[in-house]
Design a protein around this motif. Structure first.
Motif, PDB file in Angstrom:
ATOM      1  N   ALA A 119       0.770  -1.207   0.226  1.00  0.00           N
ATOM      2  CA  ALA A 119       0.277  -0.294  -0.207  1.00  0.00           C
ATOM      3  C   ALA A 119       0.942   0.727  -0.253  1.00  0.00           C
ATOM      4  CB  ALA A 119      -0.932   0.333   1.217  1.00  0.00           C
ATOM      5  N   PRO A 120       1.202   1.629  -0.912  1.00  0.00           N
ATOM      6  CA  PRO A 120       2.149   2.606  -1.302  1.00  0.00           C
ATOM      7  C   PRO A 120       1.464   4.027  -0.764  1.00  0.00           C
ATOM      8  CG  PRO A 120       1.586   1.339  -2.867  1.00  0.00           C
ATOM      9  CD  PRO A 120       1.096   1.122  -2.404  1.00  0.00           C
ATOM     10  N   SER A 178      -6.758  -3.611 -13.017  1.00  0.00           N
ATOM     11  CA  SER A 178      -6.468  -2.555 -12.943  1.00  0.00           C
ATOM     12  C   SER A 178      -7.381  -2.017 -11.487  1.00  0.00           C
ATOM     13  CB  SER A 178      -7.828  -1.638 -13.711  1.00  0.00           C
ATOM     14  OG  SER A 178      -8.889  -2.577 -13.923  1.00  0.00           O
ATOM     15  N   TRP A 179      -6.781  -1.113 -11.093  1.00  0.00           N
ATOM     16  CA  TRP A 179      -8.094  -0.483  -9.441  1.00  0.00           C
ATOM     17  C   TRP A 179      -8.616  -0.823  -9.835  1.00  0.00           C
ATOM     18  CZ3 TRP A 179      -4.512  -2.699  -6.252  1.00  0.00           C
ATOM     19  CH2 TRP A 179      -3.765  -2.944  -5.941  1.00  0.00           C
ATOM     20  N   GLY A 180      -9.951  -0.860  -8.683  1.00  0.00           N
ATOM     21  CA  GLY A 180     -11.158   0.108  -9.021  1.00  0.00           C
ATOM     22  C   GLY A 180     -11.651   1.003  -8.038  1.00  0.00           C
ATOM     23  N   PRO A 182     -11.987   2.796  -4.885  1.00  0.00           N
ATOM     24  CA  PRO A 182     -12.217   2.789  -3.214  1.00  0.00           C
ATOM     25  C   PRO A 182     -13.289   3.186  -2.014  1.00  0.00           C
ATOM     26  CG  PRO A 182     -10.354   3.800  -4.414  1.00  0.00           C
ATOM     27  CD  PRO A 182     -12.328   4.149  -5.593  1.00  0.00           C
ATOM     28  N   PRO A 195      -7.528   9.894   0.422  1.00  0.00           N
ATOM     29  CA  PRO A 195      -6.684  10.040  -0.044  1.00  0.00           C
ATOM     30  C   PRO A 195      -6.057  10.060  -1.204  1.00  0.00           C
ATOM     31  CG  PRO A 195      -6.170   8.265   2.015  1.00  0.00           C
ATOM     32  CD  PRO A 195      -7.109   8.485   1.426  1.00  0.00           C
ATOM     33  N   HIS A 197      -3.632   8.760  -2.274  1.00  0.00           N
ATOM     34  CA  HIS A 197      -2.307   7.385  -2.454  1.00  0.00           C
ATOM     35  C   HIS A 197      -2.917   6.553  -2.807  1.00  0.00           C
ATOM     36  CE1 HIS A 197      -3.255   7.040   2.046  1.00  0.00           C
ATOM     37  NE2 HIS A 197      -2.593   6.172   1.675  1.00  0.00           N
ATOM     38  N   VAL A 198      -4.767   6.750  -2.217  1.00  0.00           N
ATOM     39  CA  VAL A 198      -5.404   5.460  -2.602  1.00  0.00           C
ATOM     40  C   VAL A 198      -6.229   5.449  -3.726  1.00  0.00           C
ATOM     41  CG1 VAL A 198      -7.385   4.339  -1.775  1.00  0.00           C
ATOM     42  CG2 VAL A 198      -5.611   4.987  -0.088  1.00  0.00           C
ATOM     43  N   ARG A 201      -3.621   5.229  -6.689  1.00  0.00           N
ATOM     44  CA  ARG A 201      -2.878   4.108  -7.419  1.00  0.00           C
ATOM     45  C   ARG A 201      -2.352   3.878  -8.906  1.00  0.00           C
ATOM     46  NH1 ARG A 201      -2.104  -0.927  -3.389  1.00  0.00           N
ATOM     47  NH2 ARG A 201       0.072  -1.565  -4.661  1.00  0.00           N
TER      48      ARG A 201
ATOM     49  N   TYR B  78      -6.725  -0.887   3.257  1.00  0.00           N
ATOM     50  CA  TYR B  78      -6.084  -0.466   3.830  1.00  0.00           C
ATOM     51  C   TYR B  78      -7.058  -0.329   5.110  1.00  0.00           C
ATOM     52  CZ  TYR B  78      -3.855   1.374  -0.737  1.00  0.00           C
ATOM     53  OH  TYR B  78      -3.755   1.382  -1.675  1.00  0.00           O
ATOM     54  N   TRP B 169      -8.439   6.921   6.391  1.00  0.00           N
ATOM     55  CA  TRP B 169      -8.342   6.839   5.670  1.00  0.00           C
ATOM     56  C   TRP B 169      -8.403   4.855   5.984  1.00  0.00           C
ATOM     57  CZ3 TRP B 169      -9.133   3.527   1.330  1.00  0.00           C
ATOM     58  CH2 TRP B 169     -10.354   3.494   0.901  1.00  0.00           C
ATOM     59  N   VAL B 172     -11.524  -0.220   1.181  1.00  0.00           N
ATOM     60  CA  VAL B 172     -10.949  -1.565   0.232  1.00  0.00           C
ATOM     61  C   VAL B 172     -10.462  -0.617  -1.330  1.00  0.00           C
ATOM     62  CG1 VAL B 172     -11.462  -3.535  -0.721  1.00  0.00           C
ATOM     63  CG2 VAL B 172     -11.417  -3.767   1.417  1.00  0.00           C
ATOM     64  N   LEU B 173      -9.038  -1.142  -1.843  1.00  0.00           N
ATOM     65  CA  LEU B 173      -9.294  -0.202  -3.319  1.00  0.00           C
ATOM     66  C   LEU B 173      -9.615  -1.924  -3.732  1.00  0.00           C
ATOM     67  CD1 LEU B 173      -8.729   1.732  -5.231  1.00  0.00           C
ATOM     68  CD2 LEU B 173      -6.805   0.458  -4.354  1.00  0.00           C
ATOM     69  N   PRO B 174     -10.443  -2.309  -5.124  1.00  0.00           N
ATOM     70  CA  PRO B 174     -10.873  -3.107  -5.241  1.00  0.00           C
ATOM     71  C   PRO B 174      -9.266  -3.637  -6.422  1.00  0.00           C
ATOM     72  CG  PRO B 174     -12.241  -2.345  -5.074  1.00  0.00           C
ATOM     73  CD  PRO B 174     -11.538  -1.379  -4.785  1.00  0.00           C
ATOM     74  N   LEU B 175      -9.200  -5.070  -6.670  1.00  0.00           N
ATOM     75  CA  LEU B 175      -8.343  -4.930  -7.889  1.00  0.00           C
ATOM     76  C   LEU B 175      -8.837  -5.881  -8.847  1.00  0.00           C
ATOM     77  CD1 LEU B 175      -5.706  -5.146  -9.068  1.00  0.00           C
ATOM     78  CD2 LEU B 175      -4.820  -7.166  -7.704  1.00  0.00           C
ATOM     79  N   HIS B 176      -8.935  -5.859 -10.413  1.00  0.00           N
ATOM     80  CA  HIS B 176      -9.854  -6.029 -11.129  1.00  0.00           C
ATOM     81  C   HIS B 176      -8.802  -7.051 -12.352  1.00  0.00           C
ATOM     82  CE1 HIS B 176     -13.746  -4.304  -9.235  1.00  0.00           C
ATOM     83  NE2 HIS B 176     -13.190  -3.437  -9.667  1.00  0.00           N
TER      84      HIS B 176
END
Lengths: 202, 202
Positions: A119-120, A178-180, A182, A195, A197-198, A201, B78, B169, B172-176
């Motif tokens: 989690a950068p 790919s990131w969805g 948040p 934030p 950084h989320v 990303r 997170y 914060w 969850v940041l979903p990954l697809h």
């Protein structure tokens, strides 16, 4: 995965890039003579890979010799023949002996790079570990000296007769990550902006 | 991965679904007392997992007891504290002894399910294995009796004090994963439409 088009690479930059692009490694250990493999987070600083775990976990506590793999699947390779079907991938494999990190400064740095891999930005945003959490956490180091990276890219390697026969399609179907969007935690006691950084990303 | 929110599940349907959703497993074996892990394709029929490889590959030829993991990363968790950061995932782990499949009909069926796992539709579209290819290919079977699946979903499990402090914060940041646009092989001797099983892969 089939041999042939894939290549073993010794380039350190490619090894580092393959490790840095991952979220989870597969850690293999031998317990009572039997193989065990578990997915786990990790981080890297220079030529050291860091892992962490509960101090109570037997597989980590007793870990001596280990083998770690980080694999990215980049696409499926469709060939004219079933047997030349393959995967385009990048895969790092590391052999070595686990070093249990005792030095407080290196333990702290190990936890920092593990956090920043997962989690950068979180190391500066979230609450850092307290004394009690540190005491419950084992930090392990693995030297990247015995590490190799294999990469397969591009077209299938069909036999000449199958290419000439032209009876089946051949090519690559790329696989993307790919990131969805948040999803804020349900137990936030008041609204908080997501934030950067989320949100950003990459 | 942290303990707590994750759950071990014994449900066969969930085990099967986790295996069926993957492209690559991580196969751990013990060679000369040392752990080895390699990413490789696989397939499933009922409660049997099938693997294949070159008959010349030592790690497969000598494989006895193995451990296989299939892992899907669904998102990054997170949390308010660094130590509760986690991953949402589905992970199947199988222990067992490799059975070298000798029966021609089961070898054929094993290769079919491995192909259909990697590239659904290819068994009917591409050229099937010939006698020479079959002779060079080892088909291995692994019983799913000793298999477990772990799944972590949802919000972070932060400590009450960190929730109350409301200083970071959480969510969850979903990954697809998604399929890209098919890339035809450069050595196709004439244009061929991309077949439906590639174009419409879901």
């Amino acid at each position: 995965m089939r041999r042939g088009a894939k290549r073993a690479r010794t380039d350190r930059a490619e090894l580092h890039a393959t490790l840095d692009a991952g979220l989870v490694c597969h850690l293999a250990v031998v317990v009572d003579g039997s193989p065990r493999v578990l997915p786990t987070g990790y981080g890297r600083r220079g030529d050291t890979l860091y892992l962490h775990g509960s101090t109570g976990a037997r597989s980590l506590r007793e870990a001596g010799e280990v083998c770690v793999s980080v694999t990215h699947v980049d696409g499926v390779v469709y060939s004219r023949s079933m047997m030349h079907h393959s995967i385009n991938y990048r895969s790092a494999v590391i052999h070595g002996r686990i070093r249990h990190v005792e030095d407080p400064a290196e333990r702290w740095e190990g936890l920092r790079v593990i956090t920043e891999q997962l989690a950068p930005g979180s190391w500066d945003h979230a609450r850092r570990p307290n004394r009690k959490e540190l005491a419950a956490t084992a930090v392990l180091a693995l030297d990247l000296t015995e590490a190799a990276v294999k990469v397969r890219t591009g077209d299938p390697g069909d036999d000449a007769e199958d290419v000439a026969a032209h009876e089946a399609w051949a090519g690559v179907l790329p696989l993307h990550q790919s990131w969805g969007t948040p999803v804020p935690s349900a137990d936030l006691i008041a609204e908080l902006p997501v934030p950067e950084h989320v949100l950003r990303r990459s």
